[in-house]
Design an enzyme around this catalytic site. Structure first.
Site, short mmCIF file in Angstrom:
data_model
loop_
_atom_site.label_atom_id
_atom_site.label_comp_id
_atom_site.label_asym_id
_atom_site.label_seq_id
_atom_site.Cartn_x
_atom_site.Cartn_y
_atom_site.Cartn_z
CB CYS A 293 -0.38 0.71 1.50
SG CYS A 293 -1.02 2.33 1.94
CB CYS B 152 -3.11 2.60 -0.42
SG CYS B 152 -1.60 3.22 0.26
CG ASP B 153 -4.25 -1.13 -1.59
OD1 ASP B 153 -4.50 -0.21 -2.38
OD2 ASP B 153 -3.15 -1.72 -1.54
#
Ligand code: NAP
Length: 307
Positions: free
Chosen positions: A138, A141-142
């Protein structure tokens, strides 16, 4: 806890992505006692998408997390109850559908299955152990962990292209590694890939993730020449598609060879009163808008079944 294990709900919805939340909104609005069950957080894969510019009604850009929260709030406005629970099996007893969870069994007259899909793994030996240590599924997200660093995105679809574009604004360098020499991604995504810090690695597969406790590189093999090459990097974003999250009903509801529900556009599965909506269903186009549309159709089908 919103779940009432004593009652029989009119509709239980499994999954709080765009399909499940839209189904719940329609069911709540139709006056049905509706419960949504989600194992992680609302939004499904949509919530991990940073920029959404193709969901109608939002000129410019919206983000998936906001859209998910809004869909969830809108369903609640119509009396829908939502709770966290992982459904492990579906059974039918005298027309009542039973959903097993670790906390108990939930009963409903009809069920809308909208569990979505989970990222497909590359299947490399140390891939799982390096999750959170350089391996990610992701980018939204990261990505921020890799500011000014070098990363690779693996894949050639819309997700890989969108991830590469997103990461190119944060990272020093982004390698886009694809097993063929053309991307599967649509034009609207590929058009944005023309950035000085994105480098294509065509016809290549990742043979090994190099590590020193964290990811420090990859060894890729060119499938045409068989030559291998090592690329030094800190982050590996794997975007090679998804697998439908349907294992929990395998054997109970009909699936195709790839694990997708065989339910057609009317969302009806082989079990009367059980419907399948969203990315988990066999269909040609998996987008937020088609998931939401499926949710509305499933709610309509459930209403027809219940009356
Ligand atoms: P996808 O379209 O299935 O693409 C997966 C990519 O990974 C393909 O390029 C495939 O290569 C490659 N791949 C598969 N297995 C591999 C392996 N073992 N090793 C190396 N490469 C592998 O998946 P996606 O990009 O995640 O998209 C999924 C769906 O979501 C699509 O319908 C897409 O349109 C949709 N989506 C929509 C949006 C949006 O609406 N904003 C955003 C993202 C995704 P090949 O090309 O050679 O098969």
């Amino acid at each position: 806890m919103a779940i009432d294990f004593e009652k029989v709900y009119d509709v239980a919805v499994v999954g709080a992505g765009p399909a499940g939340l839209t189904a719940a909104l329609y069911c709540g609005r139709a006056g049905f006692d509706t419960l949504v069950l989600e194992k992680l957080s609302p939004g499904g894969q949509m919530a991990t998408t940073n920029e959404i510019e193709n969901y109608p009604g939002f000129p410019g850009v919206t983000d998936g997390f906001t859209l998910a929260m809004n869909m969830s709030a809108q369903a609640e406005q119509f009396g829908v109850k939502q709770d966290y629970a992982e459904v492990t099996a579906l059974r039918v007893e005298d027309d009542i559908k039973l959903l097993d969870t670790a906390m108990g069994t939930i009963r409903a007259r009809s069920v809308i299955l909208a569990p979505g899909a989970a990222p497909r793994l590359l299947g490399l030996p140390n891939e799982n152990a390096l999750r959170g240590k350089g391996v990610s599924y992701c980018a939204t997200c990261d990505g921020a962990f890799y500011r000014k660093k070098t990363v690779a995105v693996i894949g050639g679809g819309d997700t890989a292209a969108a991830d590469a574009v997103f990461l190119s604004s944060l990272c020093e360098k982004v390698y886009l590694v694809h097993r063929r020499d053309t991307l599967r991604a649509s034009k609207s995504y590929t058009a944005k890939l023309d950035k000085p810090n994105i480098e294509y690695v065509w016809d290549s597969v990742v043979e090994e993730i190099l590590e020193n406790g964290r990811v420090c590189g990859i060894r890729v093999r060119n499938v045409k020449t068989n030559e291998t090459r090592e690329i030094e990097l800190q982050g590996l974003f794997i975007a090679v598609g998804n697998i439908p999250a349907t294992d929990f009903v395998r054997g109970a509801v009909e699936l195709d060879a790839n694990g997708y529900f065989t339910a057609g556009e009317d969302t009806k599965t082989n079990l009367p009163g059980v419907f399948a909506a969203g990315d988990c269903r066999k269909k040609p186009l998996r987008q937020i808008v088609t998931a939401a549309a499926d949710g509305a159709v499933a709610a309509y089908a459930a209403e027809e079944y219940l009356s």
